[in-house]
Design an enzyme around this catalytic site. Structure first.
Site, PDB file in Angstrom:
ATOM      1  N   LYS A   1      10.327   9.476 -48.809  1.00 54.51           N
ATOM      2  CA  LYS A   1      10.797  10.778 -49.297  1.00 54.51           C
ATOM      3  C   LYS A   1      11.948  11.321 -48.460  1.00 54.51           C
ATOM      4  CE  LYS A   1       7.234  13.526 -46.903  1.00 54.51           C
ATOM      5  NZ  LYS A   1       8.149  14.219 -45.977  1.00 54.51           N
ATOM      6  N   THR A   2      11.953  11.043 -47.151  1.00 59.04           N
ATOM      7  CA  THR A   2      13.062  11.516 -46.322  1.00 59.04           C
ATOM      8  C   THR A   2      14.364  10.856 -46.759  1.00 59.04           C
ATOM      9  OG1 THR A   2      11.573  11.829 -44.443  1.00 59.04           O
ATOM     10  CG2 THR A   2      13.918  11.741 -43.964  1.00 59.04           C
TER      11      THR A   2
ATOM     12  N   ASP B   1      11.070  20.354 -48.161  1.00 61.01           N
ATOM     13  CA  ASP B   1      10.213  19.230 -47.779  1.00 61.01           C
ATOM     14  C   ASP B   1       8.841  19.767 -47.376  1.00 61.01           C
ATOM     15  OD1 ASP B   1       9.414  16.678 -47.222  1.00 61.01           O
ATOM     16  OD2 ASP B   1      10.531  16.489 -45.348  1.00 61.01           O
ATOM     17  N   GLU B   2       7.830  18.902 -47.402  1.00 58.38           N
ATOM     18  CA  GLU B   2       6.458  19.257 -47.020  1.00 58.38           C
ATOM     19  C   GLU B   2       5.994  20.510 -47.779  1.00 58.38           C
ATOM     20  OE1 GLU B   2       4.972  17.144 -45.398  1.00 58.38           O
ATOM     21  OE2 GLU B   2       6.321  16.129 -44.020  1.00 58.38           O
TER      22      GLU B   2
ATOM     23  N   GLN C   1      -1.718  15.522 -47.660  1.00 54.37           N
ATOM     24  CA  GLN C   1      -1.246  15.724 -46.292  1.00 54.37           C
ATOM     25  C   GLN C   1      -1.209  17.197 -45.907  1.00 54.37           C
ATOM     26  OE1 GLN C   1       1.886  13.139 -44.672  1.00 54.37           O
ATOM     27  NE2 GLN C   1       2.212  12.439 -46.770  1.00 54.37           N
TER      28      GLN C   1
ATOM     29  N   ARG D   1       0.750   7.281 -40.478  1.00 58.95           N
ATOM     30  CA  ARG D   1       1.893   7.325 -39.564  1.00 58.95           C
ATOM     31  C   ARG D   1       2.294   5.923 -39.114  1.00 58.95           C
ATOM     32  NH1 ARG D   1       3.866  11.030 -41.526  1.00 58.95           N
ATOM     33  NH2 ARG D   1       2.185  10.643 -42.977  1.00 58.95           N
TER      34      ARG D   1
END
Length: 724
Positions: A53-54, A244-245, A290, A626
């Site tokens: 996604k980044t 984001d997030e 998340q 992660r």
């Protein structure tokens, strides 16, 4: 307002260059490409961990600039940490060039600080309007202020604990409920008492020209609601908004995005030039699995009931997950250390490795084993450097110099170190300030008018005021942050008090202050504008970073910004230790997820609470995802705890004085030679008459009467004073 927009979006003189459309889409799968090129309607991207996604966010920004010819200044990208924001901006700059620097890529809080530094003057507060140099109170500042509120309201601190009150206030602020609304809706005595504390807490913040972290977003939303023309300026400016997030946004953050992106219902209320502007293009990225920040007010409702995600990968089978059951935490740490040695012998870099744990206390045993085995490491988080008493004292001095109305910082250092200003003297000055409706700093300057103040206390207060005014002249003169800090620590007697102490911990406190000076020196050697500076102004060379920028960076930088740099940096050989909450949004080739036991992880407070257990599950999911290549899971049959030691360095008042003298900026003009009775002019205070002069040359200090502004004590080396 319109001039700002016109200046920002004037046509660039040089032709735009950048990668081709094919290059921007290279390496992306079909769903990723669709997200990058999407136009028009709001877009929700549900992206699982490790799904790129980044990369999609950075490519979309680059695509918008290169292929859709959007002005970089029209892009607002909200990320979760300052580190993530810096990385995203750097990646986009690599793709489209230097023009990407004027994008707004920041956290919610940094973006709001940036807006408020420019616009907060439109809002009223006690004693006039807000000033752009407002202080930002962190958790400890808030607790200190709420403790004062509890005392002022004569509440039982055991029943009305400052921490509980602050949590209650924070929840209301995250729902955009101000003190007046909460007071009106109070249903019982307890809620009325909490509302009274909320009301007085906000009043004290306003009097101190200060905001807490929750205020940053709530105040920005209220500013947009109260002044449609200000909102319209930013609505017209930001035509492309990316978040984001998104799963970790709370109601206030959602409302802020809504203000910037929604179509205004009443266009007639906005007196803006030009035709009606359509809503900004919005893209949000998130993953309900998340969402781990419920304790900070994050509202999983913002994404939970949306489109489900379907996770997939074409990367093939990876390494099998390794599990280990240790006898105790020391055995667990030895296992981790041994595995790292084996991996490094096999070609891995220590910098590729991260060790995660649920709570900060778990880091101690890993530190102990790593020191014993010679394994280089870095702890991210733990007992935070900026929360140590001596560091907070030093920063309180600097914050008070930058904003004298900051009552919490001022009261913290008023008698630190001891200078004969006791609680009774503080109470007299506070009562006088309350009666006259003036700030605490103004009351200190007029202490001779405060009833009941002892002669000795008055003399001590005058000495303190003189010291502060001298130091403020250094700040006003643009002196380096490290020189201001060292001079303050030396002139205030703070360093001498630690040097003269028999407490062995004071030696460590001196080391911590030396480290803080080193941080300030790094800033002074390479000054960077604070997060509130408009990137367009920075790019145009209109911003000269100073003490306020240094303090702003200290206030807004999170623990995740301490993470070692990329493998090309100097921390390539360092294993990273951090809590799972700190690990949010990061990835490492090799991850050790430790302490997987009931009562540790999941945390003891979650046992028996289904909602808490669900958040622990999401936190575990974050930890597992992660790992890019290898994942280790471990637990201990028995667990206790053990302390660790730290190193020492030398730092003294004499060293600080010499260092400050060697690094102090040299004046372009000579120090004016003044005598009592001379007439002078000051850039800010205007005409004045010299009352007295002490010292010589660079140490000369003049007391000057500026009439309505009162008598000011100025270090002539820095003060913008000219003799008439």
């Amino acid at each position: 307002m319109s001039e700002l927009t016109e200046t920002l979006f004037e046509t660039p003189r040089t032709p735009r260059t950048g990668p081709s459309a094919d290059a921007l889409l290279e390496g992306l799968n079909e769903p990723q490409r669709a997200a990058v090129v999407h136009e028009g309607s709001p877009l929700l991207v549900v992206a699982g961990a490790g799904s790129g996604k980044t990369r999609v966010l950075t490519r979309r920004i680059a695509w918008t600039i290169s292929e859709r010819k959007a002005h970089p200044g029209s892009i607002l990208a909200i990320t979760f940490t300052n580190k993530a924001a810096a990385e995203m901006k750097e990646r986009v700059e690599e793709l489209v060039g230097r023009r990407a620097r004027i994008m707004w890529v920041s956290t919610f809080h940094s973006a709001c600080v940036r807006i408020l530094r420019k616009e907060i003057g439109a809002l009223e507060r006690e004693g006039g309007t807000w000033k752009s140099n407002f202080s930002i109170y962190d958790a400890q500042d808030q607790k200190r202020l709420m403790t004062l509120v509890v005392q002022d309201l004569d509440l039982d601190p055991k029943r009305y604990q400052p921490g509980a009150l602050l949590h209650w206030v924070s929840n209301h602020k995250n729902e955009l409920r101000d003190a007046e609304q909460v007071t009106a809706e109070a249903k019982n005595k307890l809620e009325e008492t909490y509302a009274a504390a909320y009301t007085l807490y906000q009043r004290r913040l306003r009097e101190a020209n200060a905001l807490d972290f929750d205020d940053l977003i709530m105040t920005t939303v209220h500013l947009f609601e109260a002044f449609p023309e200000i909102k319209e300026t930013y609505r017209r400016r930001f035509r492309h908004v990316l978040v984001d997030e998104y799963q970790d946004t709370n109601h206030a953050q959602y409302a802020l995005i809504h203000q910037l992106c929604a179509n205004p219902l009443d266009q007639s209320s906005v007196e803006a030039e030009g035709e009606r502007v359509p809503p900004a293009e919005l893209m949000v990225v998130g993953d309900a699995d998340q969402s781990i920040y419920a304790f900070r007010g994050a509202n999983i409702r913002n994404i939970l009931d949306r489109k489900p995600k379907r996770l997939w990968s074409d990367a093939g089978d990876g390494e099998r997950i390794v599990g280990y059951v240790a006898d105790d935490e020391h055995d667990e740490a030895r296992f981790v250390s041994g595995e790292i040695d084996t991996l490094v012998d096999g070609g891995a870099k220590p910098g590729d490795v991260a060790v995660f744990y649920r709570t900060n206390a778990q880091s101690r045993v890993f530190e102990e084993i790593f020191i014993r085995t010679g394994q280089p490491y870095k702890v991210v988080g733990g007992v935070r450097f900026y929360e140590r008493r001596e560091v907070r004292d030093a920063l309180a001095y600097l914050r008070m110099l930058a904003n004298p109305e900051d009552q919490v910082s001022l009261r913290r250092i008023l008698n630190t170190p001891k200078r004969g200003i006791g609680d009774r003297a503080v109470a007299c000055v506070s009562a006088y300030a309350e009666r006259e409706r003036i700030s605490f700093w103004s009351a200190l300057q007029r202490a001779d008018e405060a009833p009941g103040l002892a002669t000795r206390s008055l003399s001590c207060i005058r000495g303190f005021v003189d010291l502060v005014q001298e130091l403020q002249s250094m700040v006003d003169g643009g002196e380096r942050a490290d020189v201001v800090l060292e001079t303050t620590l030396e002139r205030s007697g703070y360093l001498a008090s630690l040097e003269d102490s028999d407490d062995p911990q004071d030696a460590t406190r001196l080391e911590n202050l030396a480290e803080l000076v080193a941080v300030a020196r790094e800033f002074a050697e390479d000054p960077q504008a604070g997060p509130s500076a408009d990137p367009a102004d920075v790019d145009a060379g209109l911003v000269e970073p100073g003490l306020t920028d240094f303090l702003e960076r200290v206030a807004l930088v999170a623990d995740t910004d301490q993470i070692p740099d990329d493998p090309d940096g100097e921390d390539v050989g360092v294993v990273t230790l951090m809590t799972l909450h700190t690990a949010k949004g990061l990835e490492f080739p090799i991850v050790f997820l430790t302490g997987l036991e009931d009562g540790v992880f999941p945390h003891s407070r979650a046992l028996g609470d289904q909602t808490e257990l669900e958040e622990e599950r999401r936190l575990a999911y974050v930890g597992v995802t992660r790992a890019r290549e290898r994942l280790y899971l471990s637990r201990a049959v028995v667990r206790s705890g053990s302390p660790t030691a730290s190193g020492r360095r030398n730092f003294s008042a004499a060293a600080a004085r010499a260092d400050a003298a060697s690094k102090s900026r040299k004046r372009d003009r000579p120090v004016p030679s003044l005598a009592a009775g001379d007439r002078v002019t000051h850039d800010s205070f205007g005409l004045g008459t010299v009352v007295s002069v002490e010292g010589e040359a660079d140490r000369a200090v003049a007391s000057i009467d500026f009439g309505s502004d009162g008598v000011k004590r100025l270090l002539l080396r820095y003060a913008p004073v000219e003799k008439l």
